[in-house]
Structures are given as structure tokens and as C-alpha cells.
Design an enzyme around this catalytic site. Sequence first.
Site, mmCIF file in Angstrom:
data_model
loop_
_atom_site.group_PDB
_atom_site.id
_atom_site.type_symbol
_atom_site.label_atom_id
_atom_site.label_comp_id
_atom_site.label_asym_id
_atom_site.label_seq_id
_atom_site.Cartn_x
_atom_site.Cartn_y
_atom_site.Cartn_z
ATOM 1 N N SER A 1 0.874 -1.188 0.018
ATOM 2 C CA SER A 1 -0.017 -0.130 0.045
ATOM 3 C C SER A 1 0.938 1.263 -0.005
ATOM 4 O O SER A 1 1.528 1.432 -0.827
ATOM 5 C CB SER A 1 -0.920 -0.143 1.269
ATOM 6 O OG SER A 1 -1.997 0.840 0.799
ATOM 7 N N LYS B 1 4.042 2.234 -2.712
ATOM 8 C CA LYS B 1 4.550 3.386 -3.280
ATOM 9 C C LYS B 1 5.843 3.799 -2.963
ATOM 10 O O LYS B 1 6.818 4.121 -4.082
ATOM 11 C CB LYS B 1 3.560 4.557 -3.136
ATOM 12 C CG LYS B 1 1.995 4.069 -2.810
ATOM 13 C CD LYS B 1 1.279 5.449 -2.563
ATOM 14 C CE LYS B 1 -0.209 5.069 -1.749
ATOM 15 N NZ LYS B 1 -1.260 4.509 -2.462
ATOM 16 N N TRP C 1 -10.331 0.137 -4.538
ATOM 17 C CA TRP C 1 -9.745 1.378 -4.214
ATOM 18 C C TRP C 1 -8.256 1.441 -4.823
ATOM 19 O O TRP C 1 -7.945 2.654 -5.255
ATOM 20 C CB TRP C 1 -9.652 1.654 -2.717
ATOM 21 C CG TRP C 1 -9.184 2.855 -2.109
ATOM 22 C CD1 TRP C 1 -8.176 3.308 -1.328
ATOM 23 C CD2 TRP C 1 -9.861 4.260 -2.149
ATOM 24 N NE1 TRP C 1 -8.072 4.490 -1.253
ATOM 25 C CE2 TRP C 1 -9.096 5.070 -1.735
ATOM 26 C CE3 TRP C 1 -10.949 4.903 -3.168
ATOM 27 C CZ2 TRP C 1 -9.439 6.597 -1.717
ATOM 28 C CZ3 TRP C 1 -11.340 5.879 -3.255
ATOM 29 C CH2 TRP C 1 -10.502 7.212 -2.409
ATOM 30 N N HIS D 1 -7.621 -5.958 0.867
ATOM 31 C CA HIS D 1 -6.450 -5.041 0.891
ATOM 32 C C HIS D 1 -5.221 -5.575 2.114
ATOM 33 O O HIS D 1 -5.699 -4.936 3.197
ATOM 34 C CB HIS D 1 -6.696 -3.535 1.059
ATOM 35 C CG HIS D 1 -5.848 -2.609 0.860
ATOM 36 N ND1 HIS D 1 -5.045 -2.260 -0.132
ATOM 37 C CD2 HIS D 1 -5.305 -1.736 1.866
ATOM 38 C CE1 HIS D 1 -4.045 -1.386 -0.050
ATOM 39 N NE2 HIS D 1 -4.250 -1.031 1.303
HETATM 40 C C1 GTR Z 1 -5.348 4.404 2.057
HETATM 41 C C2 GTR Z 1 -4.971 5.180 0.980
HETATM 42 C C3 GTR Z 1 -4.394 4.651 -0.033
HETATM 43 C C4 GTR Z 1 -3.154 3.475 0.486
HETATM 44 C C5 GTR Z 1 -3.783 3.013 1.877
HETATM 45 C C6 GTR Z 1 -2.838 2.285 2.848
HETATM 46 O O1 GTR Z 1 -5.979 4.910 2.869
HETATM 47 O O2 GTR Z 1 -6.135 5.937 0.362
HETATM 48 O O3 GTR Z 1 -3.442 5.307 -1.028
HETATM 49 O O4 GTR Z 1 -2.081 4.053 0.881
HETATM 50 O O5 GTR Z 1 -4.345 3.790 2.588
HETATM 51 O O6 GTR Z 1 -1.769 2.613 2.805
HETATM 52 O O7 GTR Z 1 -3.148 1.140 3.346
#
Ligand code: GTR
Length: 393
Positions: A232, A236, A323, A374
Amino acid sequence: AVVERCKRRRPGPVYEEDQVPSYELPDPLRGSDGSVVDSPQAWRRRRQEILDLFRTHVYGHRPPGDDPRTRRRFDVVEEDPSAMDGAATLRRVVVRSERADNERPTRTHQFEVTVFLPNAAADPVPVFLLLNIAGPENTDPTRERTSSIWPAEEAVARGYGIAALQVRDLAPDDPARFREGIIQLVEGDLDERPPDAWKALAAWGWGASRAMDYFETDPRVDHTKVAVLGHSRGGKAALWAGAEDERFALVISNESGCGGAALSRRRFGETVAAINRRFPHWFCDNFRRYDDAEHALPVDQHMLIALIAPRAVYVASADEDLWADPRGEFLSLAHASSVYGLWGHSTIGPDDMPPLDTPLRVGPRGYHIRSGDHSLTEVDWNHYMDFADTLWR
Ligand code: GTR
């Protein structure tokens, strides 16, 4: 009722393929002067150009690791040769930086890298480095607590070293406090920061490079085979770390989504405007110019994947994680194919997205879409280690 009315005014996220706008991606192989890249040699120049575009417009400029004003030390603060019932050696390494500018008091910063190395290995081992975004309990050096996010025992059993750093030690994941780490060490208390100044994601990746500096000094680590990995927001940072630092032989993005592997122009799930609004401390200020204006970006995220070429890269998605735009993550990998092609690697086409839970491997590139939500799971890790086996064994 008031909430309902507010909601209706802002259109919700796009979760349907037929709502994705039509878009045209910048060509990674066409330089700003119109020249077309047709060889690995010519790519070097275009690569630098793309790297600078990402620095200026997306992630900000990070300082070099070898600034003469900064003194750096690696202190092994704990070494346990009989960790994991004798299967591994634990090393806890503190990376200490000391900054001495003229006329300003000396500033210090430190963060820890936890490393387990398999004792059964006769030769230096490849290492997986996790940029840990969750609490440090996920990477507990005592192994009293274990987590699928960092399956240290499994990695060691398969002959890999495994390491972790805590991203919050480099830059707190907080819009008000993100400078209270390595950024403050380098800049002091600057009030005005330029719009292309680095923020949290770049700081986290910078920490990965300092961990790599350490690996280069550890004779039990094969520093030519280090994978940097994150989930996540950590994914990045891992992708950007791999772009900035070519010493990483493998870069793994687990569900990195917007600002990671996913194409921004698709506007599927999280958009540039949404991410900048909620996380103003991740990307440089210039990135806000592209809120609801992704088409104007001089890059898109397939070019981030291209910056890793010809090194190995693995992108992973989860089917319920809309998402993060699973298809957009796959497409970045696919649209980086022309760059991998400079080294003779086969094309991954937009229609080559594999079925659920079926990893795809094409040369130094891997992809899977796991069924589920996720998260970073054992299933994901097994695919990463299988992929590393095919690369390195
Ligand atoms: C979310 C965000 C994502 C992702 C995620 C995470 O809220 O919108 O870009 O980075 O968090 O890090 O789990």
C-alpha cells in the site's frame, strides 16, 4: 440529510470499467526533444529525464546519501547467532546520521533495521527488505509476536534473509509531523519549502537506500540480490525507492494503488485529488496541480515501472481492493513493456492480465491478483519468494 446532500454533490469514486475516461499515456520511449529511444544506451538519457519529472511533479527531490555534511554510522546494537532456535542470526542495526552545518547546532537522527539471516547458508544470501507501515509489532525481533506481513521464519527456511525498517522512523505518517525525522535532520526548521521538496514517501524510500548502504557492508548479505518491498503506501515508497536507487535488484509493490503502480489517468478508485486531500504529506506540493487534471501530468505510473528496467519488478493486486485499481496496477506493468523490450524481454499486453491467484511471469516481471482484500498475506509472500527463486536460484 445535510450529509446526504454534500455527498451527492461530489461524484463518488469510479469502480466500473466503463466509467474509466479515455486517456492517452505519455510514451516512455519518446524524449522531450522528440527523439525515440531504441537502445539500452539511449534509454539512460531518457531515464534521467523521466526520473527528474517524477522528482519535480510527484515525489519531490530527495538528498543524496553521501552528503559530506552528514556523518553516518551503522551500529549493530544486538546480535543473536542463535535466533529462531538456531536457524537464524538476528542483527539489529541502528543507522545513525549526524548533520553538522556551519553556524547551526549539530542535529542527529537514527532508525533501526532488523535483519534475520539464515545460518544454514554457506554463501551470502539474497534479502527481502520490508518498508513497514504498520506497527513495529509486525516485525518483532524477539519473535514473540509474528505476522503474515513479515513471515521471517518462512523466509529463513527458504534460505532468504529478511529485513525491515519502520517508515515512521524516517518520517512520521502525519501531515503535521512528517518532517520530524530525516527531513528535519537535512533541512533543519525551514519554514518555506519549495513545491518540489521531498515529503514522507520519498523519505521512506531514502531510508531503504540507507539500509542498502548497510547491506553493502554485511558479508553475509548478497547486496546484488536485495528486494525492496512494501504494501500500500509502503508499496508506493518501495517503487520510488527502486526508481531512485538502482542497487535494488527487485522491487515489489503489494497493492500500492494510486501514486504507486496504478495508472493515474484511469481515475479508478482513489484519484490524485483524493490522495492529495487525505495525505498532503506524501507527495510534493507540485503533485496537487494534477488534482482532477491527471491528463496534464508529464508522466504516468507505467513510467515509474519503466524506471526499474531492466531490473526485476513484481506488481500484485487483490480483487476486492478496488480502491487501489487492480487493473490499473496491471496496466502500468504492461505499458512498461516497450522499455523492457530494449533488453529483448517479451511484451506483456493489456489483455494478458492473468486469472485470479495465478501468477504471471514474463522475464524479470511478475504479477498476480490474489482473491481477497487489501492486505499483505502469506499467499503474496509465497509468490514473491517463488519469483525470487526463479530469478536467483
Ligand atoms: C489508503 C490510501 C491508499 C493506501 C492505503 C494504505 O487510505 O488511500 O493510497 O496507501 O491507505 O496505505 O493502506
